[in-house]
Scaffold this motif. Structure first.
Motif, PDB file in Angstrom:
ATOM      1  N   LEU A 235       0.829  -1.216   0.000  1.00  0.00           N
ATOM      2  CA  LEU A 235       0.000   0.000   0.000  1.00  0.00           C
ATOM      3  C   LEU A 235       0.861   1.264   0.000  1.00  0.00           C
ATOM      4  O   LEU A 235       0.448   2.306  -0.520  1.00  0.00           O
ATOM      5  CB  LEU A 235      -0.935  -0.002   1.211  1.00  0.00           C
ATOM      6  CG  LEU A 235      -2.160  -0.927   1.120  1.00  0.00           C
ATOM      7  CD1 LEU A 235      -2.897  -0.959   2.457  1.00  0.00           C
ATOM      8  CD2 LEU A 235      -3.092  -0.487  -0.008  1.00  0.00           C
ATOM      9  N   LYS A 236       2.051   1.161   0.560  1.00  0.00           N
ATOM     10  CA  LYS A 236       2.952   2.316   0.594  1.00  0.00           C
ATOM     11  C   LYS A 236       3.492   2.666  -0.792  1.00  0.00           C
ATOM     12  O   LYS A 236       4.059   3.739  -0.982  1.00  0.00           O
ATOM     13  CB  LYS A 236       4.121   2.035   1.548  1.00  0.00           C
ATOM     14  CG  LYS A 236       3.696   1.883   3.001  1.00  0.00           C
ATOM     15  CD  LYS A 236       4.890   1.555   3.896  1.00  0.00           C
ATOM     16  CE  LYS A 236       4.446   1.317   5.335  1.00  0.00           C
ATOM     17  NZ  LYS A 236       5.596   0.952   6.199  1.00  0.00           N
ATOM     18  N   PHE A 237       3.326   1.735  -1.765  1.00  0.00           N
ATOM     19  CA  PHE A 237       3.763   2.022  -3.134  1.00  0.00           C
ATOM     20  C   PHE A 237       2.928   3.164  -3.738  1.00  0.00           C
ATOM     21  O   PHE A 237       3.387   3.827  -4.674  1.00  0.00           O
ATOM     22  CB  PHE A 237       3.597   0.782  -4.012  1.00  0.00           C
ATOM     23  CG  PHE A 237       4.658  -0.273  -3.815  1.00  0.00           C
ATOM     24  CD1 PHE A 237       5.340  -0.381  -2.618  1.00  0.00           C
ATOM     25  CD2 PHE A 237       4.969  -1.162  -4.831  1.00  0.00           C
ATOM     26  CE1 PHE A 237       6.314  -1.358  -2.428  1.00  0.00           C
ATOM     27  CE2 PHE A 237       5.933  -2.141  -4.666  1.00  0.00           C
ATOM     28  CZ  PHE A 237       6.613  -2.245  -3.459  1.00  0.00           C
ATOM     29  N   ALA A 238       1.708   3.365  -3.234  1.00  0.00           N
ATOM     30  CA  ALA A 238       0.819   4.362  -3.828  1.00  0.00           C
ATOM     31  C   ALA A 238       1.361   5.779  -3.650  1.00  0.00           C
ATOM     32  O   ALA A 238       1.186   6.629  -4.526  1.00  0.00           O
ATOM     33  CB  ALA A 238      -0.571   4.250  -3.200  1.00  0.00           C
ATOM     34  N   ASP A 239       2.018   6.025  -2.533  1.00  0.00           N
ATOM     35  CA  ASP A 239       2.584   7.354  -2.260  1.00  0.00           C
ATOM     36  C   ASP A 239       3.911   7.170  -1.548  1.00  0.00           C
ATOM     37  O   ASP A 239       3.979   7.105  -0.322  1.00  0.00           O
ATOM     38  CB  ASP A 239       1.612   8.166  -1.402  1.00  0.00           C
ATOM     39  CG  ASP A 239       2.080   9.598  -1.210  1.00  0.00           C
ATOM     40  OD1 ASP A 239       2.960  10.033  -1.987  1.00  0.00           O
ATOM     41  OD2 ASP A 239       1.586  10.261  -0.293  1.00  0.00           O
ATOM     42  N   LEU A 240       4.954   7.079  -2.337  1.00  0.00           N
ATOM     43  CA  LEU A 240       6.264   6.695  -1.816  1.00  0.00           C
ATOM     44  C   LEU A 240       6.820   7.743  -0.862  1.00  0.00           C
ATOM     45  O   LEU A 240       6.996   8.903  -1.214  1.00  0.00           O
ATOM     46  CB  LEU A 240       7.248   6.464  -2.965  1.00  0.00           C
ATOM     47  CG  LEU A 240       8.636   5.968  -2.556  1.00  0.00           C
ATOM     48  CD1 LEU A 240       8.541   4.591  -1.914  1.00  0.00           C
ATOM     49  CD2 LEU A 240       9.577   5.927  -3.767  1.00  0.00           C
ATOM     50  N   ASN A 241       7.088   7.308   0.354  1.00  0.00           N
ATOM     51  CA  ASN A 241       7.785   8.122   1.343  1.00  0.00           C
ATOM     52  C   ASN A 241       9.026   7.343   1.748  1.00  0.00           C
ATOM     53  O   ASN A 241       9.022   6.566   2.708  1.00  0.00           O
ATOM     54  CB  ASN A 241       6.879   8.399   2.544  1.00  0.00           C
ATOM     55  CG  ASN A 241       7.583   9.211   3.614  1.00  0.00           C
ATOM     56  OD1 ASN A 241       8.564   9.915   3.330  1.00  0.00           O
ATOM     57  ND2 ASN A 241       7.113   9.124   4.846  1.00  0.00           N
ATOM     58  N   TRP A 242      10.091   7.531   0.978  1.00  0.00           N
ATOM     59  CA  TRP A 242      11.282   6.700   1.137  1.00  0.00           C
ATOM     60  C   TRP A 242      12.032   7.056   2.410  1.00  0.00           C
ATOM     61  O   TRP A 242      12.478   8.175   2.603  1.00  0.00           O
ATOM     62  CB  TRP A 242      12.198   6.852  -0.078  1.00  0.00           C
ATOM     63  CG  TRP A 242      13.327   5.861  -0.092  1.00  0.00           C
ATOM     64  CD1 TRP A 242      14.653   6.120   0.033  1.00  0.00           C
ATOM     65  CD2 TRP A 242      13.215   4.442  -0.250  1.00  0.00           C
ATOM     66  NE1 TRP A 242      15.388   4.953  -0.035  1.00  0.00           N
ATOM     67  CE2 TRP A 242      14.525   3.904  -0.200  1.00  0.00           C
ATOM     68  CE3 TRP A 242      12.144   3.570  -0.402  1.00  0.00           C
ATOM     69  CZ2 TRP A 242      14.789   2.543  -0.322  1.00  0.00           C
ATOM     70  CZ3 TRP A 242      12.408   2.218  -0.525  1.00  0.00           C
ATOM     71  CH2 TRP A 242      13.710   1.716  -0.480  1.00  0.00           C
ATOM     72  N   ASN A 243      12.135   6.089   3.301  1.00  0.00           N
ATOM     73  CA  ASN A 243      12.877   6.277   4.548  1.00  0.00           C
ATOM     74  C   ASN A 243      13.462   4.937   4.961  1.00  0.00           C
ATOM     75  O   ASN A 243      13.202   3.903   4.342  1.00  0.00           O
ATOM     76  CB  ASN A 243      11.976   6.840   5.649  1.00  0.00           C
ATOM     77  CG  ASN A 243      10.722   5.999   5.854  1.00  0.00           C
ATOM     78  OD1 ASN A 243      10.804   4.794   6.078  1.00  0.00           O
ATOM     79  ND2 ASN A 243       9.552   6.632   5.752  1.00  0.00           N
TER      80      ASN A 243
END
Length: 433
Positions: free
Chosen positions: A87-95
């Motif tokens: 689900l995090k692929f929809a709005d990538l917040n790379w950390n």
């Protein structure tokens, strides 16, 4: 030709980043557990045990039952973890936390049931959409690596041409870690396909660019393996198999073995040798199948580089301590040389003839145990004799001991009647022995 089994891969060090032409130590590409590498084939997936923070033997039945409710197959891996990660692929917040989660998902794909679950979630479609959308190299590397693992499972499912095309576009990346995973992806798709229409002229040019310009050991090995997988069994369009590919393969091989990077007696050195010979053998197969006289002429006019490397390999194998015990690689090397030399009608070489004679002498003593190696070596010996003169053969055989040259000629006289020799071998035997 024999095909290698496809490999699953563990997650490399998160801090390792490099460019396409930067040198680096080769990283283990197979799953490594307790120092042992594991491989799975396309048709048979061997589950690989992974460590985690739960010990199933220590759990009570009630806890185990609760965990199983969210478990993937027979594992203790959580379906909800996978879903939350995707689900995090929809709005990538790379950390760092997301990177660690994604790396763990990559590790999880060592399990067949996890791969099958990802297929159920349309992971290839999700992954390709994310790769097309984002530019974070580490994210792209992990996603493609995970996708390559998923493709290793023998599921009766395929990706669309458009999805495959998204990953192929990453051949334009200048990050060598991304490129390594792209090569694994292409190899996985090619392994399970009878044709490779997703590889066009632009993609082949990019593959050749990597072979011609990279000095990274792992990337070169993976790219050589990829081109070998693409050309085996005539999967690649015949119009894409040309002298540019042949020259690029040799350039990559010489980068690996023609310098201080690798040695023939190392694991990576043997792989480099095998992949190079697989590629050249496959190219010769195209020449033979499609009667491509132009390609044959182009290669024979640029054969010196290949022959120089062939001499090194054959001389290495002519030493008994390197030839024995006989391995599958050794058998393949000699059968490949036999096919390539005869297909390209290679001219006689004294260095190669003497080395082949030494190998024939050694294997003739154990011919019943290494029948295939014996036959290919004998055929290559007979071919070389047929390409020379009595005087030249006489001179070169004199470099061997009397016992060795007598044994070699006895074996040839006994087993080589299908070749036409310009002189009487019996007379030659009488003269040199």
């Amino acid at each position: 030709m024999e095909e290698h089994e496809k490999d699953l891969e563990d997650v490399p060090d998160m801090n390792k980043k490099n460019s396409i032409i930067e040198s680096g130590e080769a990283m283990d590409q197979l799953i490594t557990i307790d120092g042992e590498e594991r491989i799975t084939s396309h048709n048979e997936f061997e589950p690989v045990p992974l460590t985690n923070n739960l010990n199933a033997d220590e759990l009570d039945p009630e806890t185990t039952a609760k965990l199983r409710g969210d478990a993937i197959g027979d594992t203790l891996y959580s379906q909800s973890f996978v879903l939350k990660t995707l689900l995090k692929f929809a709005d990538l917040n790379w950390n760092q936390q997301f990177e660690e989660d994604l790396c763990f998902l990559w590790d999880m794909t060592a399990e067949k049931s996890v791969c099958e679950y990802l297929w159920e979630l349309s992971f290839p479609s999700v992954a390709c959409g994310a790769v097309a959308k984002y530019t974070e190299n580490r994210f792209i590397e992990i996603v493609i690596g995970t996708l390559a693992n998923v493709l290793c499972v023998g599921c009766d499912k395929t990706m669309t041409k458009e999805e495959i095309g998204v990953i192929i576009q990453e051949l334009d990346s200048d990050d060598h870690l991304v490129l390594i995973q792209v090569m694994r992806f292409i190899s996985s798709v090619a392994f399970s396909s009878s044709e490779t229409p997703f590889i066009d002229e632009e993609a082949m040019n990019r593959l050749c660019f990597v072979l011609n310009n990279s000095i990274n050991t792992e990337l070169l090995l993976k790219t050589l393996e990829t081109t070998a997988k693409l050309t085996v069994d005539f999967k690649l369009d015949k119009n894409l198999v040309n002298s540019s590919l042949y020259n690029a393969v040799l350039t990559a091989y010489c980068t690996l073995l023609g310098s201080a990077y690798l040695e023939l007696d190392t694991k990576d050195g043997i792989l480099a040798c095998r992949y190079m010979l697989e590629n050249v053998t496959n190219i010769c197969g195209y020449i033979d199948r499609f009667e491509n006289a132009t390609l044959k002429l182009d290669i024979t006019e640029n054969l010196d580089g290949f022959l120089q490397e062939a001499i090194k390999i054959i001389k290495y194998l002519s030493q008994e301590e390197n030839l024995l015990p006989v391995t599958d690689d050794t058998i393949f090397f000699m059968s490949a040389f036999q096919y390539i030399f005869i297909n390209l009608n290679v001219n006689y070489s004294p260095e190669i003839f003497i080395a082949i004679s030494k190998i024939l002498y050694i294997v003739s003593e154990i011919r019943n145990e290494v029948e295939r190696l014996f036959e290919s070596t004998l055929e290559l010996e007979c071919f070389l004799i047929s390409r020379s003169t009595k005087q030249r053969i006489f001179k070169d055989l004199k470099l061997l001991s009397k016992h060795k040259r007598k044994t070699v000629l006895d074996v040839v006289l006994e087993n080589g009647p299908k070749f036409h020799f310009a002189f009487d071998l019996k007379d030659l035997k009488d003269e040199v022995t």
